[in-house]
Motif scaffolding. Sequence first.
Motif, short mmCIF file in Angstrom:
data_model
loop_
_atom_site.label_atom_id
_atom_site.label_comp_id
_atom_site.label_asym_id
_atom_site.label_seq_id
_atom_site.Cartn_x
_atom_site.Cartn_y
_atom_site.Cartn_z
N LEU A 254 0.82 -1.21 0.00
CA LEU A 254 0.00 0.00 0.00
C LEU A 254 0.86 1.26 0.00
O LEU A 254 0.56 2.24 -0.70
N SER A 255 1.92 1.24 0.75
CA SER A 255 2.79 2.42 0.83
C SER A 255 3.60 2.61 -0.45
O SER A 255 4.00 3.73 -0.78
N GLU A 256 3.84 1.55 -1.20
CA GLU A 256 4.64 1.64 -2.42
C GLU A 256 3.80 1.85 -3.67
O GLU A 256 4.35 2.04 -4.76
N SER A 257 2.49 1.75 -3.53
CA SER A 257 1.63 1.90 -4.71
C SER A 257 1.61 3.35 -5.17
O SER A 257 1.88 4.28 -4.42
N ASN A 258 1.27 3.54 -6.42
CA ASN A 258 1.22 4.89 -7.01
C ASN A 258 -0.10 5.58 -6.73
O ASN A 258 -0.27 6.75 -7.08
#
Length: 287
Positions: A150-154
């Motif tokens: 979730l934190s790495e998604s765009n």
Amino acid sequence: MMKSIWKLVVGLILTLLSIPMILSGLMTINFFGKALGSADGWLSYWGGYLGAMLGLAAVTIATQFQINSQTKLHKEQLDMQMKAIDVTAELNDSKERNRIRMTYLLNKNEEILELLIDIQSLLVTYLNSITRYAEYHEKAFMTFSTYHNLSESNKTKDDKRLEELETQYSQQVKFKNQLLDENTILRIKIVEKLSILSAKGVHFKKFHLLDEKKYIESSLSEFYDEIESTREYRVLDKEFYKSAMIDLNKNVEQKGSLLLSRIDNIIVACESEAERLLEGIISGETE
């Protein structure tokens, strides 16, 4: 004693042979010729007198012989009784020593039985702690993976969701670490009791407690290595960690069941040995 009797018999025979000759010589002396009565009368008198004396001597000898025989018989009976007493005392002493030894072994057997039950209980708790660790480890990984993705998604970051995941992950990791600490403490306790068990089992080699100690310790080391291999997240692969936890639980179930089964067998053997020892103590039988 027999030598004295033979001397008496020889003396009596010589007396019997010499008395008639002495009397025959005395009867020719004038002094006896002046005595009242005829020679035949005196011969009859002396014959009766000497016969009575001989009879008394014979009775005395027979009585003495009987007394000696009874004394000898009594001594032999007394010797036999003393030997019987010695044999009985030795037998009783042997039984008493055996009873003390069997009582000692019974007490040691009970101590071993108590240790085995403690080890069995600790193992059950230890295996359950591994199962719970696997459960929370998998949950923590899933939470961490979701947070990471979730934190790495765009997409627009959901800070509230990330905060919830972070809190949830922290709680799961904390509980997982508590389980690891509990697992370590249990493993140490089991190893300590196994050492005591091995020392106390020196009198019961047929239980093969040293071999069982090595087997259990080897199994604990395998569990430890397997847990250590899953502690860090080396890859963010849900399927990998899910499969790893499944394998861990499977090993816990299989190896754990085998461990507990082996301990059950030793406990049954100890209980059977305790019954045998107790029966021996009650009946006084020797091993």
